[in-house]
Scaffold this motif. Structure first.
Motif, PDB file in Angstrom:
ATOM      1  N   THR A 395       0.818  -1.217   0.000  1.00  0.00           N
ATOM      2  CA  THR A 395       0.000   0.000   0.000  1.00  0.00           C
ATOM      3  C   THR A 395       0.852   1.269   0.000  1.00  0.00           C
ATOM      4  N   GLN A 631      -1.331   3.319  10.031  1.00  0.00           N
ATOM      5  CA  GLN A 631      -0.368   4.413   9.897  1.00  0.00           C
ATOM      6  C   GLN A 631       1.046   3.843   9.807  1.00  0.00           C
ATOM      7  N   PRO A 640       3.185   8.401   3.392  1.00  0.00           N
ATOM      8  CA  PRO A 640       1.845   8.474   2.789  1.00  0.00           C
ATOM      9  C   PRO A 640       1.197   7.091   2.698  1.00  0.00           C
ATOM     10  N   ASN A 642      -2.683   5.487   1.827  1.00  0.00           N
ATOM     11  CA  ASN A 642      -4.083   5.691   1.468  1.00  0.00           C
ATOM     12  C   ASN A 642      -4.924   4.549   2.022  1.00  0.00           C
ATOM     13  N   ARG A 645     -11.438   3.129   1.416  1.00  0.00           N
ATOM     14  CA  ARG A 645     -12.683   3.832   1.715  1.00  0.00           C
ATOM     15  C   ARG A 645     -13.886   2.942   1.411  1.00  0.00           C
TER      16      ARG A 645
END
Length: 746
Positions: A395, A631, A640, A642, A645
């Motif tokens: 990721t 995290q 970073p 993402n 969702r």
């Protein structure tokens, strides 16, 4: 050599041949006598003093006279320096003439003349002074040359830069670490000033004012080296940092000298704060740890940012030698640690970095933890680390090489209490099976996972021990889902309706829609019966060959009646069933072939994916891809990431109806398991060939899937019949694990 002068010369006529003495510059007015223009009557011809004489002398084997100094300097440095040389020439000559007599007097004469006996060998004060000055001059010259010749290495020691990766539970406490060394670099801004000054007070309080080395300390270390054969003390923090990251740990005079030269240069090239940061991140603190961050976690179970001055003073003592100051190793160590801790706090007061009032608070020694909480168990934590590391690299787009160099902090979604409870439940069931049926239980596997409605993977059971079995049972797509797949067929029918004719409009389906629930009912298409490739009619069967007659889809799901859902899948369209299951969270690679058996759970999802699929219904039809990392930071800086969702998989009404039917399924099978008013939705899953047994249930928006199966990994990956390892319908092993893992159901 005689010079003959012709008689025709008058007495007042003179001719001077001025040949400058060799070694005295500035004689540029000498006449050039060349060719054959000899002095009449003279025995010296022009050729004897011309340039050709050099060639003649060389031909005869004699060395030609050296050219004047000025000529040599001009040849060496070029014509641009000629004016400067000419300007300095008279001053150089005067200085040489002035110093010559003193130089002759300072020249040592041994044995001393005019002395007798042992006094002949005692140097005069002039000789002693001259020797001291000469030694000082040569030493200074040597140091200047050594400093100029020493370069700060461009590359750091690989070992000094390698770090570990540390994994944290969902609550932020350390879970595990990976890597060859326990080191985690931290920016200086994240290290409290009390911690910095505790180290400086203990190791190098003049750090911010010294030039990078301590002449007094080096002299002391050199004395010990020459007198006792070792090298100790004398190192500033800059020198210790140089030793940590550029040099090796060998105790030699040569290494100490190189260390001092690099330290001097580094002090001019780097800021003091950068040097201190590097030192704090590369120093050894014992317990397998490097750096103040990892030391704080190893000894106090907290980040360095949470340390107080008292705890920092103890950690500073470890820099003298963790083997001598770790109080958990011996009583003598504790006494030394307490003494050093007290002294460090007092020094902080003396140098003005700790107030007396603050010092008065620290009267009790801050006892460290008995053992390093970062210790890697090699059991369940390894399965968690495996999942998290794979997700993090994929990721966050971190390459294997960069990840292996370490320095990453991975904050997972795993909840420690839930993980412990799930592991204990599976372990209990496994141990019981081994006791009751050791022959078949030896090849039994138990996979389990809990996934929240928002996609967070909260707990998994991957196997008994990752070091013995790296095969992760919670993430394996190996055995069929069986009747636990029914909710996806039901959702597809509710979402898309059914087609009774090939080209006709879709007819809506509700929970009250009625289907034939008898056993061995033939499956039909709009054109007639469905025939398989062998030429046989395909028919659905129920568990125990039981028939239910005409039954609503809602009740059929609650009672786990197979035959209505095989026909519902055909009426809805197997392509739509497949798409609905994939949208809900099952991987397309695990979905079975697009044949009627698909509706009976021929797909082979993992426990993680089954839990994720059921959580979609709990989330009102929105699916969030399961994830294990929330995290990532690298040396304290956020990477970073993402996070997935939610995406609409099925309508909210569809999800609500499926959940309602699953709630009735749970209450029908386990009427007394949950208190009144507590909603628990769940369903068992079985297969006709007895290759797997499931239970998937949802409580408080967390879905937990448990699967039991048998595979002999030493022979093949082909599932074996359970032969009772899964228990009975009234005493199901998967349900027993599930209920213990999620209890209390309140």
């Amino acid at each position: 050599m005689q010079l003959k002068v012709p008689a025709s010369f008058k007495a007042d006529e003179t001719m001077q041949l001025r040949v400058p003495p060799e070694g005295i510059p500035g004689s540029e007015d000498e006449p050039e006598i060349s060719g054959q223009s000899a002095i009449p009557g003279s025995s010296i011809s022009g050729s004897s003093i011309s340039g050709s004489s050099s060639s003649e002398e060389r031909r005869k084997g004699r060395k030609a006279p050296r050219p004047p100094v000025r000529s040599r300097l001009t040849a060496a440095f070029g014509s641009r320096l000629a004016p400067l040389v000419a300007f300095l020439a008279p001053y150089t000559a005067r200085l040489t003439a002035f110093l010559a007599p003193y130089a002759r007097r300072m020249r040592p004469q041994y044995p001393r003349p005019g002395r007798a006996g042992w006094r002949r060998w005692i140097p005069s004060w002039r000789q002693s002074l001259g020797g001291a000055l000469a030694t000082l001059g040569m030493s200074s010259l040597f140091l200047v040359v050594a400093y100029a010749a020493t370069d700060v290495p461009d590359d750091l020691n690989t070992y000094a830069t390698q770090q570990d990766n540390v994994y944290f539970w969902a609550d932020g406490t350390p879970m595990a670490r990976t890597g060859w060394v326990q080191r985690q670099a931290m920016p200086l801004k994240d290290i409290p000033e009390d911690v910095r000054w505790a180290v400086l007070a203990a190791e190098n309080e003049s750090f911010y004012s010294d030039p990078g080395i301590s002449l007094k300390g080096i002299s002391r270390a050199l004395f010990r080296t020459l007198g006792q054969g070792d090298t100790q003390g004398g190192s500033t923090i800059t020198q210790q940092y140089v030793k940590n990251v550029y040099l090796n740990q060998s105790q030699t005079v040569r290494r100490k000298f190189t260390e001092a030269m690099i330290a001097l240069k580094l002090d001019n090239q780097m800021s003091k704060d950068d040097i201190l940061e590097g030192y704090l991140n590369t120093s050894w603190f014992g317990r397998g740890t490097y750096g103040i961050q990892r030391a704080a976690q190893a000894y106090y179970g907290k980040d360095v940012s949470e340390l107080n001055a008292s705890e920092a003073a103890f950690l500073a003592a470890l820099l003298k030698g963790a083997g001598l100051y770790d109080p958990t190793l011996s009583g003598a160590n504790r006494a030394r640690a307490v003494e050093r801790w007290t002294w460090t706090l007092d020094r902080m007061v003396v140098i003005g970095k700790l107030s007396r009032a603050e010092r008065a608070k620290y009267t009790k020694f801050p006892e460290p933890l008995k053992s390093n909480p970062l210790y890697d168990t090699g059991e369940q934590s390894d399965y968690l680390v495996e999942l998290a590391s794979q997700y993090a690299k994929k990721t966050a787009k971190i390459g294997d090489k960069d990840f292996d160099l370490g320095g990453y902090q991975i904050y997972t979604t795993f909840e420690k209490d839930r993980e412990t409870q799930l592991t204990d439940a599976v372990t209990k069931a496994r141990d019981k099976a081994l006791k009751d049926d050791p022959k078949n239980a030896g090849t039994a596997h138990f996979g389990a996972a809990s996934v929240a409605a928002d996609g967070r993977i909260l707990a998994v059971y991957g196997g008994p021990d990752h070091r013995k079995q790296g095969y992760n049972e919670s993430n394996a797509s190996t055995v069929p889902a069986g009747s636990a797949f029914m909710p996806f067929v039901y959702a597809a029918g509710l979402e898309h309706g059914v087609h009774k004719t090939r080209d006709g409009e879709a007819t809506p389906v509700t929970g009250e829609s009625v289907y034939d629930g008898d056993d061995d009912v033939p499956v039909t298409t709009p054109e007639g019966p469905y025939w398989d490739r062998s030429g046989k009619k395909v028919a659905a069967g129920n568990d125990g060959d039981k028939s239910y007659g005409q039954i609503s889809l809602h009740r059929a799901l609650a009672l786990s009646v197979n035959t209505p859902f095989m026909q519902l899948g055909m009426d809805t369209g197997l392509d739509k069933v497949r798409a609905t299951a994939e949208a809900a969270g099952l991987l397309s690679s695990s979905l079975g072939a697009q044949v009627p058996a698909l509706t009976q759970g021929s797909s082979t999802p993992s426990a993680i994916r089954m839990a994720s699929g059921y959580s979609t219904f709990a989330a009102a039809g929105k699916h969030t891809e399961p994830y294990s990392v929330r995290q990532i930071t690298h040396n304290g800086t956020k990477v970073p990431l993402n996070l997935p969702r939610p995406v609409r998989a099925v309508g909210a009404d569809t999800a609500e109806e499926v959940t309602s039917a699953l709630t009735d399924s749970f209450e029908t099978a386990h009427p007394d398991a949950a208190p009144d008013g507590v909603q628990v939705a769940g369903k068992a899953g079985t297969t006709q060939d007895d290759k797997s047994a499931w239970y998937v249930g949802t409580h408080k928006a967390v879905s937990t899937a448990v699967v039991v199966y048998r595979i002999d990994l030493a022979k093949s990956l082909e599932p074996l019949p359970l032969k009772g390892i899964d228990g009975t319908a009234d005493d199901s092993v998967p349900y027993g694990i599930w209920s213990e893992a999620v209890s209390p159901l309140d």
